[in-house]
Scaffold this motif. Structure first.
Motif, mmCIF file in Angstrom:
data_model
loop_
_atom_site.group_PDB
_atom_site.id
_atom_site.type_symbol
_atom_site.label_atom_id
_atom_site.label_comp_id
_atom_site.label_asym_id
_atom_site.label_seq_id
_atom_site.Cartn_x
_atom_site.Cartn_y
_atom_site.Cartn_z
ATOM 1 N N VAL A 152 0.840 -1.207 0.000
ATOM 2 C CA VAL A 152 0.000 0.000 0.000
ATOM 3 C C VAL A 152 0.870 1.250 0.000
ATOM 4 O O VAL A 152 0.581 2.226 -0.697
ATOM 5 N N GLU A 153 1.948 1.213 0.771
ATOM 6 C CA GLU A 153 2.832 2.383 0.835
ATOM 7 C C GLU A 153 3.432 2.703 -0.529
ATOM 8 O O GLU A 153 3.635 3.884 -0.868
ATOM 9 N N GLN A 154 3.728 1.674 -1.317
ATOM 10 C CA GLN A 154 4.230 1.909 -2.672
ATOM 11 C C GLN A 154 3.171 2.591 -3.533
ATOM 12 O O GLN A 154 3.497 3.439 -4.369
ATOM 13 N N ALA A 155 1.916 2.225 -3.332
ATOM 14 C CA ALA A 155 0.840 2.863 -4.090
ATOM 15 C C ALA A 155 0.755 4.351 -3.769
ATOM 16 O O ALA A 155 0.578 5.185 -4.672
ATOM 17 N N TYR A 156 0.907 4.690 -2.503
ATOM 18 C CA TYR A 156 0.888 6.108 -2.124
ATOM 19 C C TYR A 156 2.062 6.861 -2.766
ATOM 20 O O TYR A 156 1.910 7.994 -3.240
ATOM 21 N N VAL A 157 3.237 6.226 -2.782
ATOM 22 C CA VAL A 157 4.412 6.858 -3.392
ATOM 23 C C VAL A 157 4.178 7.081 -4.882
ATOM 24 O O VAL A 157 4.510 8.135 -5.435
ATOM 25 N N MET A 158 3.594 6.096 -5.548
ATOM 26 C CA MET A 158 3.317 6.232 -6.971
ATOM 27 C C MET A 158 2.347 7.383 -7.244
ATOM 28 O O MET A 158 2.510 8.133 -8.213
ATOM 29 N N LYS A 159 1.356 7.548 -6.386
ATOM 30 C CA LYS A 159 0.417 8.657 -6.573
ATOM 31 C C LYS A 159 1.134 9.994 -6.414
ATOM 32 O O LYS A 159 0.886 10.941 -7.164
ATOM 33 N N GLU A 160 2.042 10.065 -5.454
ATOM 34 C CA GLU A 160 2.811 11.303 -5.271
ATOM 35 C C GLU A 160 3.654 11.595 -6.504
ATOM 36 O O GLU A 160 3.791 12.760 -6.914
ATOM 37 N N ARG A 161 4.202 10.574 -7.115
ATOM 38 C CA ARG A 161 5.070 10.770 -8.271
ATOM 39 C C ARG A 161 4.288 11.139 -9.523
ATOM 40 O O ARG A 161 4.692 12.017 -10.285
#
Length: 274
Positions: free
Chosen positions: A73-82
């Motif tokens: 899930v944390e990777q998904a949040y990072v991808m949204k930020e990017r």
């Protein structure tokens, strides 16, 4: 004689062992199945039947330009930020994590305005399996919802490579789940229509999948399985029906690349190829 060439009895070139071997499909399970597909540099069809495979396929049918599949899930949040303007789609314990736009539901994404949009997706198991398929010749997403089409695409692109129909199973658990075995077996059966030899078809006798892989048997297997019962208890029975329905979505997603964004598993980049 001068000016002429000596006639030579030319024998046809010997075929290689690989060329002589029949094209094969094997139903395998979990991370060990992913390793087998990678080691053979084969074609993999990842089947997380409840519900990641159906949802990813629905996202493509709904017009998504690209789906980034993150294990965590944390990777998904990072991808949204990017990326910025993306939909967050997925689940933990059956429901969307905080800040997600929609859960892991094939019908739930059908009405989204996704044409040309990027999506970041995560799920408990299917997302992890796609990350474990880096190194295969081709990794596709399949389930009953697109069984015939994904089998056709896999057959067309495999060449003489083996195909692995992968029952995703449970993350962190070596065994498969009933619906994933059924979905993977259904795709293997469809591949026999394209000339592939299903080399472990006999596992069905041991109860890994029903004798008949028709619509009613697939549906009942999904409903009766442990995961199906858990989803039903959470009020998600309509998703079970949708995920068990055969050949109602005309789309196939394929992994086209991987992205490393942290020390965790790679994020798979998926596009529609059919």
């Amino acid at each position: 004689m001068k000016g002429t060439e000596k006639l030579v009895d030319r024998k046809p070139a010997a075929r290689t062992e690989r060329e002589n071997a029949p094209r094969t499909v094997e139903v395998v399970c979990g991370s060990s199945g992913c390793r087998a597909a990678v080691k053979s540099q084969g074609v993999a069809v990842m089947v997380d039947a409840l519900r990641a495979s159906a949802t990813i396929t629905s996202l493509m049918a709904a017009g998504a330009r690209r789906v980034w599949v993150a294990t965590e899930v944390e990777q998904a949040y990072v991808m949204k930020e990017r990326i910025g303007d993306v939909f967050l789609v997925g689940e933990r314990e059956g429901f969307p994590p905080p800040g997600f736009d929609v859960g892991n539901s094939p019908r739930g994404v059908m009405d989204l305005s996704l044409k040309g949009r990027d999506v970041v997706f995560t799920s408990t198991t299917g997302a992890a399996r796609l990350g474990q398929l880096e190194g295969t010749a081709l990794a596709l997403v399949g389930s009953p919802v697109n069984a015939s089409l994904v089998a056709q695409v896999a057959a067309e692109r495999a060449g003489d490579r083996p195909i692995f129909s992968i029952s995703a199973g449970l993350r962190g658990s070596p065994g498969g789940t009933e619906e994933d075995w059924i979905g993977a077996a259904l795709i293997a059966e469809r591949l026999t229509d394209h000339g592939f030899e299903w080399i472990n078809h006999g596992l069905g006798v041991d109860g890994y999948w029903p004798y008949l892989l028709d619509g009613p048997s697939v549906r009942q297997g999904f409903l009766d399985g442990t995961s199906g019962q858990l989803l039903g208890d959470k009020g998600l029975a309509p998703d079970i029906e949708d995920c068990a329905a055969i050949d109602w979505i005309d789309a196939v997603a394929a992994v086209v690349g991987y992205l490393k964004i942290d020390d965790g598993p790679p994020v798979a980049e998926l596009e529609r190829i059919a």
